[in-house]
Scaffold this motif. Structure first.
Motif, PDB file in Angstrom:
ATOM      1  N   TRP B 136      13.047  11.055  10.294  1.00  0.00           N
ATOM      2  CA  TRP B 136      11.716  11.407  10.790  1.00  0.00           C
ATOM      3  C   TRP B 136      10.665  10.616  10.042  1.00  0.00           C
ATOM      4  CZ3 TRP B 136       7.980  13.888   7.647  1.00  0.00           C
ATOM      5  CH2 TRP B 136       8.465  14.407   6.436  1.00  0.00           C
ATOM      6  N   GLY B 295      22.774  16.464  33.540  1.00  0.00           N
ATOM      7  CA  GLY B 295      22.579  17.913  33.577  1.00  0.00           C
ATOM      8  C   GLY B 295      23.871  18.650  33.295  1.00  0.00           C
ATOM      9  N   ALA B 296      24.702  18.059  32.440  1.00  0.00           N
ATOM     10  CA  ALA B 296      26.038  18.633  32.237  1.00  0.00           C
ATOM     11  C   ALA B 296      26.188  19.285  30.862  1.00  0.00           C
ATOM     12  CB  ALA B 296      27.092  17.547  32.407  1.00  0.00           C
ATOM     13  N   ILE B 297      25.085  19.442  30.166  1.00  0.00           N
ATOM     14  CA  ILE B 297      25.203  19.989  28.811  1.00  0.00           C
ATOM     15  C   ILE B 297      24.698  21.422  28.781  1.00  0.00           C
ATOM     16  CG2 ILE B 297      24.461  19.766  26.422  1.00  0.00           C
ATOM     17  CD1 ILE B 297      24.384  16.801  26.787  1.00  0.00           C
ATOM     18  N   SER B 298      25.540  22.319  28.302  1.00  0.00           N
ATOM     19  CA  SER B 298      25.152  23.724  28.268  1.00  0.00           C
ATOM     20  C   SER B 298      24.365  24.006  26.992  1.00  0.00           C
ATOM     21  CB  SER B 298      26.379  24.614  28.332  1.00  0.00           C
ATOM     22  OG  SER B 298      27.046  24.565  27.098  1.00  0.00           O
ATOM     23  N   VAL B 299      23.859  25.221  26.963  1.00  0.00           N
ATOM     24  CA  VAL B 299      22.981  25.650  25.878  1.00  0.00           C
ATOM     25  C   VAL B 299      23.544  25.377  24.491  1.00  0.00           C
ATOM     26  CG1 VAL B 299      21.968  27.692  24.854  1.00  0.00           C
ATOM     27  CG2 VAL B 299      22.068  27.458  27.331  1.00  0.00           C
ATOM     28  N   VAL B 303      23.151  21.730  21.111  1.00  0.00           N
ATOM     29  CA  VAL B 303      22.890  21.776  19.673  1.00  0.00           C
ATOM     30  C   VAL B 303      24.094  21.248  18.912  1.00  0.00           C
ATOM     31  CG1 VAL B 303      22.245  23.283  17.769  1.00  0.00           C
ATOM     32  CG2 VAL B 303      21.494  23.821  20.101  1.00  0.00           C
TER      33      VAL B 303
END
Lengths: 775, 333
Positions: B136, B295-299, B303
Motif C-alpha cells: 500500500w 462472477g464465479a467467486i463466492s463470498v 477472501v
C-alpha cells in the motif's frame, strides 16, 4: 507563598521582570507541504491553532492560549501567525518543598542531614532554605529562580513538538535522501504528506530572525513559495504583511475564509444574467475551498440529451466524481451546465473548460452505458447474484442479509398491522421492497457510483414496473444516514429501513463488531441512531425492545447472545437522540430511560421526557428527587431490599397513625390515578399528580424513623418505601436521576452521592444512624 | 474531429507511440533504466518484478517501462469509448524519491507537449492498496483539467514489509493521455502512429478477451489452474525452507555461493528460483481476476483466494530481502 501545599513537585509562579508589559514580537510559521488531502485540511488548521496556543502558554511565551494564534491553510501549507509572543520568557521562581521542619531541624535549630540531602539534591546551600507553613504543618522549602530565555531559543523545540503532535487520519513516512538507514521504521517522523519547506520567522522587517529548527531534513528559513504556476522561485518574507502580499501576488490566498468568499462569488458571477443558479452544496464548497489556493469558477456545458438520465445520477457524476456544481433553473430543473473551479486565475483560451467538458461527456456516456446495460437484467432477476456479494466475512452474503432482513420486516409489519398502522398491501410492498433492496449492488451503475446504492435500486424498480410504493421504499431505505437526513416518507419505506438497520446492529453485535470507544468500523452507531429516529419520527409506538427480543430469539441470530448488549446499546442511542436531536436535558433523559417503563417504545419515552422536563426544576420534584435518592439508599442498605414492596406487601394494620398512614393513603390513591393516566398517555397529568405527593413524603421522612428498632415495624416501613420506589419514584421517570438545582455543577452527574446537597447528606447520615442502632 | 487541439503547440499532437517514446526519453535522461514490458499477465505495472522486488531493500533504483495491464472486470467488448480490459501503463519507480519529485513529474508532462501554463493540474488524494501484493501507499491521482492521468504513490509497504527507503511510483495512463493530447473522445480513435488507429491494433483483442473472461472461461479449469500454479509455488517455497534449515548446520561445508560450480547443492538457497515462485503467484492473481469477472467467486472463497495469493507474494518478498542481507562469511572448504 506560605500557604503552598506540601509537595515534592515544583510549584511554579511567574514573576514579571518589570512592572511594565514585557516586549513582544510577532511570529510567523508556515509548513510547506505537498498537497494535503482536502478532507483533512480544516481539522489540521484547528489542531495547529490549539496545540500551538497550548505550547506557547506552557513555555511562557504568551499569557493565554485563547485568541493568541491565528491560523490559515491551503493544500500546500499550514500557517500560524502569533501577533505577540514575549521576546523572552518571564523569569520564574519555583518553590520546591522539602522535608517537614521537625525532621529538617534538630532541637537546636540546626539543619539535619535530611535537610542537607534535600538542599544538595536541588543543588543549593542549606543556608538558602526557607520555612513555609502549609495546612499539613511547617516544611522547609527552597526558592529556585530560573531566568527566562529568549523566545528565539525556545521556539525551535516548540515548533518541533508542534509538528510531532499534529495528527491526521492517515499519515506517511518518506525518506530524505540522507536518511539514516538504521532508524527503525516506527520511530520515523510521519506527516500527512512530505514537508518541503518551513518558514519560521520571529520579529518583523529588518529585525526579523529565522527560528533555527529542522524537521525531516528540512531547515527553517525566511522564504515561502507561491502557486505552482507562479514558478518555483522562493519568496523572501520579512513579516506577516510581506508574507500575505507575497503570496497574493503569486496566486495564493492563504485564508480559507477569503477563498470561500471567492467561491461563493464565483458561483454567482459565473451564472449572472443567465437566470440559472448553482445547486447549493456545502460539502462541495468546503472541498473546493480546501483543495485550491486560488479558486476561480468557470461555466461548462454538456449535451442536453444526457438530461434523460435521472437527476441523482447526473449530480453524483458531477459532484462526487468531477467536483462540479450542478446548475438548475428557478424551478429546480437541472440544466445542461456546470460550474467547475480552477486553481488558477483564468482560462484565457477556454482549453480547461473544454477539457472538463470532454471528461464529463465521457463520464455521462459511461453512466448512460451502465443504465442501458443494467436494464438487460431487471432487479427481480438479480437476487441469485447476491449470493456472491459479500456483506461481511462473518455474516455471509447479501443474499443472507436479505433473508434476515425479510424476517425482521415480517415481524415489524405484523406488529404495525395489529396496531392498524399498515394494510395487508403495505406489508406485501414492504417485503417485496426488502427482497429487491440490495439487488442494485450487482448493477454496473452502483459498482461505479457506490454512493447511489438504494437510489439506483429505486430508480430501476420504477422503470421496471414495480409498484410505486416498492420503488419509493427501495429508493429511501438507507435513510436516515445522519441526524439531519430526513426519514423515509412512507411507512413502507420506514419499515424496510428499520429492518435493514436492525439486522445490521443485531447481526453485527452477534459477530463481535460492536463499536467501542472511537472505533465503529461497521457504522453501527449510525444504524442505531437511525433505528431510534425511525421508531420515533416514522413509526411511533413501535416497541423496539420487544422487537429486538423477538429477533434475537430466532435462529438466524443464534451467534452469541446479543440481546443484553443490543438493548443497552439502543438505550444509549435513545439517550443520545433525545439530547442531541430533541434538546432535552441530560437528567430528564436519564430519568425517563431508567424508569420502570424504560426507553422503549422510544416514542412513548420521548412523550414522558417532554412532559417531565418542565417539572424537574420545580420545588416539588426537587424534594421528591431527594426523597427518591434517600429511599433508594435505605432500600439498598437493607439486605433484602429487592423484596420490599414487590414480593412483600405493606401490612396496613401496622402503619402508625399520622404521617405514615397519611402517606400510605395518598400513595394508594395516586398509584391508581397515575396508572390510568399512563395508559392514556397523559404523562403531564401523571407528573402533576406525583407532585402532590410531596408534602406526604416530606412529612413522613420528617416524623417517622424508618430504621426502627422494632424489626417488624422497620420491615413494614421498608415495604412502604419499596412500593413508593416502584410506583411514585420510578414508574414513568426515575426521579432519583433528577439533578438537584442546589448543586451548582453542570453536566453529567456521575456518582449520585457526590452531588447530594448538604441536607441530603444529613438525611443519609440520619438514616444511617437509625440503621446502626440495631446492627 | 473538428474541434481545435487542446495543446497549442505548433506541431501535430503526439501519437500513442510518440507519447510513450517521449516519456521514455524524459525518464532515461533523468537516469532511469528503461526496462522491458513484463511477459506475463499483470493487473498493473506494480506487479512486475522491476517494481515489486526492487522497491524492497536499501539499494537505490530508478526504472521506467511500459506495461500492458489486464483487468478482466473492466472489459467492455471494445464498445465503451473509455474502458479497456487491457490498458497501457507507463510505470516509473524512483527510490528514494527526490525532494523535487512533484516538479520533475510536472516537467515530464511538458515533455508530452502539455503547456502547463494553459492547464489546471491538481493533486487529489488517492491512496493505493493491493491486498494481493501486501502493498500500500499514500498519494494522489493527478488531474489534468479534470482528467485523471497519473497515479502518484509513495509506497509505504510491499510484500507485507515496511520499506526503507520508500519509493515513489508514477503510473501514467497512456490511453487517456493520448486521447487528451489528440483531443479525441473515444480511445479507439487515438492515433497509434501517423496512419494507424488504436482500434486497428487493439479492438479485436478487447472483444475476444472480453468474450473469454466474461462468458467462456471455464471456472472449473481456472480453479484447477489456480490450484496447480499455487501448488508448484508452495512446493518451491517448502524446498527453500528445507534447504535453509539444512544449511544452518552445514553452512561451513558449503562451497562459496559465488562459485557457480556444478557441485553446488541443488538445495542451496542461492539457487532458489525466487522469481519463478513470484511468477506462479502472478499466474494465480490473473486467474483470480478472470474468475472474478466471470462472477464465479463466492463470498468466502474471495477472501481466501486473495489471502493465498498474498502468501506467495509476501513469502517471495521476505526471501528476496533475506538474500539481500549480508551473508555470513563462508569458511574455505
Amino acid at each position: 507563598m506560605s500557604s503552598q501545599p506540601p509537595s515534592q513537585k515544583p510549584v511554579r509562579s511567574s514573576r514579571k521582570t518589570s512592572a511594565s508589559a514585557p516586549p513582544t514580537l510577532p511570529l510567523l510559521f508556515e509548513i510547506g507541504c505537498e498537497e494535503i488531502p482536502a478532507r483533512f485540511l480544516a481539522d489540521a488548521q484547528n489542531q495547529l491553532g490549539k496545540l500551538f496556543g497550548d505550547l506557547l502558554v506552557k513555555h511562557r511565551l504568551v499569557e493565554e492560549a485563547k485568541h493568541s494564534v491565528q491560523t490559515y491553510s491551503t493544500p500546500r501549507r499550514l500557517v500560524a501567525h502569533v501577533p505577540q509572543v514575549f521576546a523572552r520568557q518571564p523569569d520564574t521562581v519555583e518553590l520546591v518543598t522539602g522535608p517537614p521542619v521537625k525532621s529538617a531541624l534538630d532541637e537546636n535549630g540546626n539543619y539535619t542531614r535530611a535537610a542537607e540531602a534535600f538542599a544538595a539534591k536541588q543543588g543549593a546551600e542549606v543556608s538558602t532554605l526557607k520555612r513555609i507553613t502549609t495546612p499539613k504543618g511547617e516544611y522547609v522549602a527552597l526558592e529556585k529562580s530560573e531566568p527566562g530565555r529568549p523566545a528565539v531559543e525556545v521556539l525551535g523545540k516548540i515548533l518541533d513538538a508542534l509538528l510531532r503532535n499534529l495528527s491526521f487520519p492517515k499519515s506517511m513516512y518518506w525518506s530524505p535522501i540522507e536518511a539514516a538507514a538504521h532508524v527503525p521504521v516506527q520511530n520515523k517522523f510521519t506527516f500527512v504528506r512530505p514537508i518541503r519547506w518551513v518558514l519560521a520567522l520571529l520579529g518583523e522587517g529588518k529585525n526579523a530572525k529565522v527560528i533555527p529548527f529542522e524537521v525531516a531534513g528540512v531547515r527553517s528559513a525566511d522564504k515561502t513559495y507561491g502557486h505552482r504556476l507562479s514558478g518555483s522561485r522562493p519568496i523572501q518574507v520579512k513579516g506577516f504583511r510581506s508574507y500575505l502580499d507575497g503570496l497574493r501576488k503569486h496566486m495564493v490566498e492563504p485564508d480559507p475564509a477569503k477563498r470561500r468568499e471567492r467561491v461563493q462569488q464565483g458561483l454567482q458571477e459565473s451564472l449572472e444574467g443567465s437566470g440559472l443558479r448553482a445547486v447549493a452544496d456545502a460539502w462541495l464548497e468546503d472541498w473546493v475551498v480546501n483543495s485550491t489556493e486560488w479558486p476561480r469558477g468557470i461555466v461548462g456545458e454538456f449535451d442536453p440529451r444526457f438530461l434523460e438520465l435521472p437527476r441523482e445520477i447526473l449530480i453524483t457524476v458531477m459532484r462526487d466524481h468531477q467536483k462540479y456544481f450542478a446548475v438548475e433553473d428557478s424551478s429546480g430543473q437541472l440544466q445542461p451546465r456546470f460550474v467547475a473551479f480552477l486553481n488558477r486565475e483564468d482560462d484565457p483560451k477556454g482549453l480547461i473548460r473544454r477539457g472538463h467538458e470532454r471528461v464529463l461527456r465521457a463520464r455521462f456516456t459511461d453512466a448512460q452505458f451502465f443504465w442501458d446495460a443494467d436494464q438487460k437484467i431487471p432487479l427481480r432477476d438479480r437476487l441469485p447474484l447476491l449470493e456472491k456479494v459479500t456483506y461481511h466475512e462473518k455474516l455471509g452474503s447479501y443474499a443472507d442479509k436479505v433473508r434476515r432482513v425479510r424476517r425482521i420486516a415480517g415481524m415489524v409489519c405484523e406488529e404495525l398491522r395489529q396496531q392498524g398502522k399498515m394494510t395487508d398491501a403495505d406489508s406485501e410492498h414492504a417485503l417485496r421492497a426488502v427482497e429487491l433492496s440490495k439487488c442494485d449492488l450487482t448493477t454496473h451503475m452502483v459498482q461505479e457510483f457506490t454512493e447511489l446504492q438504494g437510489i439506483v435500486g429505486g430508480l430501476y424498480a420504477r422503470v421496471q414496473g414495480e409498484p410505486e410504493q416498492v420503488a419509493q421504499a427501495i429508493y429511501e431505505h438507507y435513510l436516515p444516514q445522519s441526524l439531519d437526513d430526513p426519514c423515509p416518507r412512507t411507512v413502507v419505506g420506514a419499515v424496510v429501513s428499520l429492518a435493514d438497520k436492525l439486522d445490521s446492529v443485531v447481526s453485527g453485535f452477534g459477530a463481535g463488531l460492536e463499536p467501542s470507544g472511537s472505533s465503529d468500523p461497521f457504522a453501527l452507531r449510525r444504524a442505531g441512531n437511525g433505528i431510534i429516529r425511525l421508531s420515533v419520527e416514522a413509526l411511533p409506538g413501535l416497541d423496539v425492545l420487544n422487537l429486538v427480543k423477538a429477533v434475537t430469539s430466532t435462529e438466524a441470530f443464534a451467534q452469541g447472545d446479543p440481546l443484553g448488549n443490543v438493548a443497552r446499546f439502543l438505550r444509549e442511542r435513545t439517550e443520545q437522540y433525545f439530547e442531541a436531536r430533541q434538546g432535552l436535558r441530560y437528567d430528564t433523559v436519564r430519568a425517563v430511560v431508567h424508569s420502570f417503563e424504560a426507553w422503549s417504545p422510544p416514542a412513548r419515552a420521548l412523550e414522558r421526557a417532554r412532559a417531565l422536563e418542565p417539572f424537574t426544576r420545580t420545588e416539588e420534584f426537587q424534594a421528591l428527587a431527594a426523597a427518591a435518592k434517600r429511599t433508594r439508599n435505605l432500600l439498598k442498605k437493607s439486605a433484602t431490599s429487592e423484596d420490599f414492596g414487590t414480593q412483600m406487601t405493606v401490612n396496613e394494620s401496622m402503619l402508625s397513625p399520622g404521617p405514615e398512614q397519611e402517606l400510605f393513603r395518598a400513595y394508594r390513591a395516586t398509584k391508581d390515578t397515575i396508572q390510568q393516566m399512563g395508559i392514556e398517555g397523559r404523562y403531564e397529568d401523571a407528573f402533576r399528580a406525583l407532585a402532590k405527593m410531596r408534602p406526604y413524603v416530606d412529612c413522613f421522612f420528617d416524623k417517622v424513623l424508618v430504621m426502627d428498632n422494632d424489626l417488624a415495624l422497620r420491615a413494614n416501613r421498608l415495604c412502604l418505601l419499596g412500593e413508593l420506589n416502584v410506583w411514585v419514584f420510578s414508574r414513568f421517570a426515575d426521579l432519583s436521576q433528577i439533578e438537584s438545582t442546589a448543586s451548582t455543577s453542570v453536566g453529567a452527574p456521575t456518582v449520585e452521592n457526590n452531588r447530594q446537597p448538604i441536607n441530603e447528606r444529613e438525611a443519609a447520615l440520619h438514616d444511617q444512624k437509625g440503621l446502626e442502632q440495631k446492627t | 474531429m473538428a474541434r481545435p487541439h487542446l495543446n497549442q503547440t505548433d506541431q501535430a499532437p503526439l501519437t500513442f507511440q510518440d507519447a510513450i517514446q517521449a516519456l521514455s526519453d524524459f525518464w532515461a535522461a533523468k537516469g532511469a533504466v528503461l526496462a522491458l514490458p513484463y511477459d506475463l499477465e499483470v493487473g498493473a505495472g506494480t506487479m512486475c518484478p522491476e517494481t515489486f522486488f526492487r522497491v524492497l531493500g536499501p539499494q537505490p533504483w530508478k526504472v521506467a517501462y511500459v506495461q500492458p495491464s489486464r483487468r478482466p472486470a473492466d472489459g467492455r467488448y471494445g464498445e465503451n469509448p473509455n474502458r479497456l480490459l487491457k490498458h497501457t501503463q507507463f510505470q516509473v519507480i524512483l527510490k528514494p524519491p527526490p525532494k523535487d519529485i512533484q516538479e520533475v513529474y510536472l516537467k515530464s508532462l511538458e515533455s508530452l507537449g502539455i503547456a502547463l501554463g494553459e492547464h489546471d493540474i491538481r493533486f487529489e488524494e488517492d491512496n493505493w492498496e493491493s491486498p494481493t501484493l501486501g502493498a500500500w501507499g499514500i498519494g494522489w491521482q493527478v488531474m489534468l483539467d479534470g482528467l485523471e492521468i497519473t497515479q502518484f504513490t509513495y509506497f509505504q509497504q510491499c510484500g507485507g514489509l515496511d520499506l526503507e527507503p520508500i519509493s515513489v511510483e508514477l503510473t501514467y495512463g497512456m490511453e487517456r493521455i493520448a486521447a487528451f493530447l489528440q483531443n479525441v473522445d473515444n480511445v479507439f480513435e487515438v492515433r497509434w502512429d501517423k496512419s494507424l488507429k488504436y482500434e486497428t491494433l487493439r479492438r479485436e483483442e478487447e472483444f475476444e478477451l472480453s468474450v473469454y473472461d466474461f462468458e467462456q472461461a471455464d471456472p472449473a479449469t481456472c480453479r484447477e489452474l489456480f490450484g496447480a500454479y499455487e501448488r508448484e509455488a508452495l512446493r518451491l517455497l517448502d524446498s527453500y525452507k528445507a534447504a535453509k534449515g539444512g544449511s544452518v548446520e552445514e553452512r561451513g561445508k558449503e562451497p562459496s555461493p559465488l562459485a557457480s560450480s556444478p557441485s553446488l547443492s541443488a538445495q542451496s538457497p542461492r539457487r532458489f528460483p525466487l522469481r519463478k515462485v513470484y511468477e506462479l503467484g502472478l499466474k494465480c492473481s490473473h486467474l483470480f481476476n478472470i474468475l472474478d469477472a466471470r462472477g464465479a467467486i463466492s463470498v468466502t472463497e474471495r477472501v481466501a483466494l486473495i489471502a493465498r495469493i498474498r502468501k506467495i507474494a509476501c513469502d517471495a518478498a521476505r526471501i528476496y530481502v533475506e538474500r539481500l542481507a549480508p551473508q555470513p562469511e563462508v569458511q574455505p572448504a
